[in-house]
Design a protein around this motif. Structure first.
Motif: not given
Ligand code: TUI
Length: 312
Positions: A172-181, A188-193, A284-285
């Motif tokens: 849901a954020d840039g940390r998750g996207i970087a981790a995915a790479f 990435v595909q994101m839903g909840t955010h 998600v805030k």
């Protein structure tokens, strides 16, 4: 942020919006595509005529590529598969089943096909039948889920196939996207955010539940029925899980979830409805527009990936 997936789909950023039933209508899809990601219209359980209308409405709002998600348990899946070809949709994602029987038709029409999968075996099967990429969706995701976590699933799928892998679940954020790479994903595909962005038509009660949720606030209903679905805990999940533990029949359990997503998304009945969301809901805030969210995600990812080999 050029990757194999941005090139394949003709988009600016490697960020795809999940094709969420009842949530991902043309407003959301067009806003995400306009912002440089890939917006997706979620067909969910809707009739083919609704999907056709949504595609036409999206076209009025954006000339950028967008996609359609077919939930394969939809009774009109065959007709929706046809509408995608007739309307010239560029990208299709599929969920909750195997799209093999539509593959030939879509490939002949030049549609990019990206099945959502939750196991290595299905990823390999999808590659063999001509998929252009796969979304490897971890069990952190909202809605209908598999067993394996994103952290474990993505690198195993990356090693098993030669087509690009898109990571989903718990991002849901840039940390998750970087981790995915780092795990080898090319997007990435994101839903909840995306459920809580300004353009999302979801009832405010639903959005509030996501914004208020903590890390441990999701539950999985339907493990005993073979259709596990992750939702935010509420009165419905409490009663459902109690019944499930007591060995209730499929019919008894289905009474609880039938139409539950519509109830929560459209009517805002967050006591009795299904509030589908991923485990990352606790992060998600804030409420952004799609454009603000995507720009924020990209800036955060670029900052984190500076100096790594993966970032050109
Ligand atoms: O499809 C999703 N997530 C969904 S679909 C949905 S609508 C719904 N509403 C109520 C009950 C059930 C569904 C809500 N969320 N994600 C993609 C996904 N697909 N994750 C896992 C799978 C999957 C599972 C089994 C894909 C294929 C499969 O089996 C294929 C086969 O034939 O072996």
């Amino acid at each position: 942020m050029k990757t194999e997936v941005t090139e394949l789909l003709g988009i600016k950023y490697p960020i795809i919006q999940g094709g969420m039933a009842w949530v991902a209508d043309y407003h959301l899809a067009a806003a995400v595509s306009e912002a440089g990601g890939l917006g997706i219209i979620g067909a969910g359980g809707a009739p083919a005529s609704w999907v056709q209308e949504q595609i036409r409405e999206a076209r009025k709002l954006t000339d950028k590529p967008f996609g359609v998600n077919i939930m394969l348990m939809n009774p009109e899946a065959d007709q929706i598969a046809q509408v995608i070809v007739e309307e010239g949709v560029k990208v299709v994602t599929t969920g909750a089943g195997s799209p093999e029987k539509y593959m030939k038709m879509w490939k002949e029409a030049g549609v990019r096909v990206i099945p959502v999968i939750a196991s290595v075996a299905l990823a390999k099967r999808m590659e063999r039948c001509g998929a252009d990429a796969v979304v490897a969706e971890g069990t952190e995701s909202g809605g209908h889920i598999g067993e394996t976590t994103t952290m474990a699933l993505v690198p195993q799928v990356v090693d098993a196939v030669n087509i690009p892998v898109i990571a989903a679940g718990g991002i849901a954020d840039g940390r998750g996207i970087a981790a995915a790479f780092m795990l080898g994903a090319k997007a990435v595909q994101m839903g909840t955010h995306f459920v809580v962005v300004k353009e999302s038509i979801v009832h405010q009660n639903y959005k509030n539940h996501i914004i208020k949720a903590k890390d441990i606030d999701t539950r999985v209903t339907g493990r005993s029925t073979g259709h596990p679905v992750r939702v935010i805990r509420n009165k419905m999940t409490k009663e459902y899980l109690k019944l499930e533990q007591e060995g209730a029949t499929l019919e008894e359990l289905e009474r609880f979830t039938l139409g539950g997503l519509r109830k929560a998304v459209v009517e805002g009945d967050t006591d009795n409805g299904s509030i589908m969301a991923g485990q990352i809901a606790g992060l998600v805030k804030e409420e952004y527009t799609c454009k603000e969210l995507i720009e924020h995600l990209v800036a955060q990812t670029e900052e984190l990936m500076k100096g790594t080999k993966l970032y050109e």
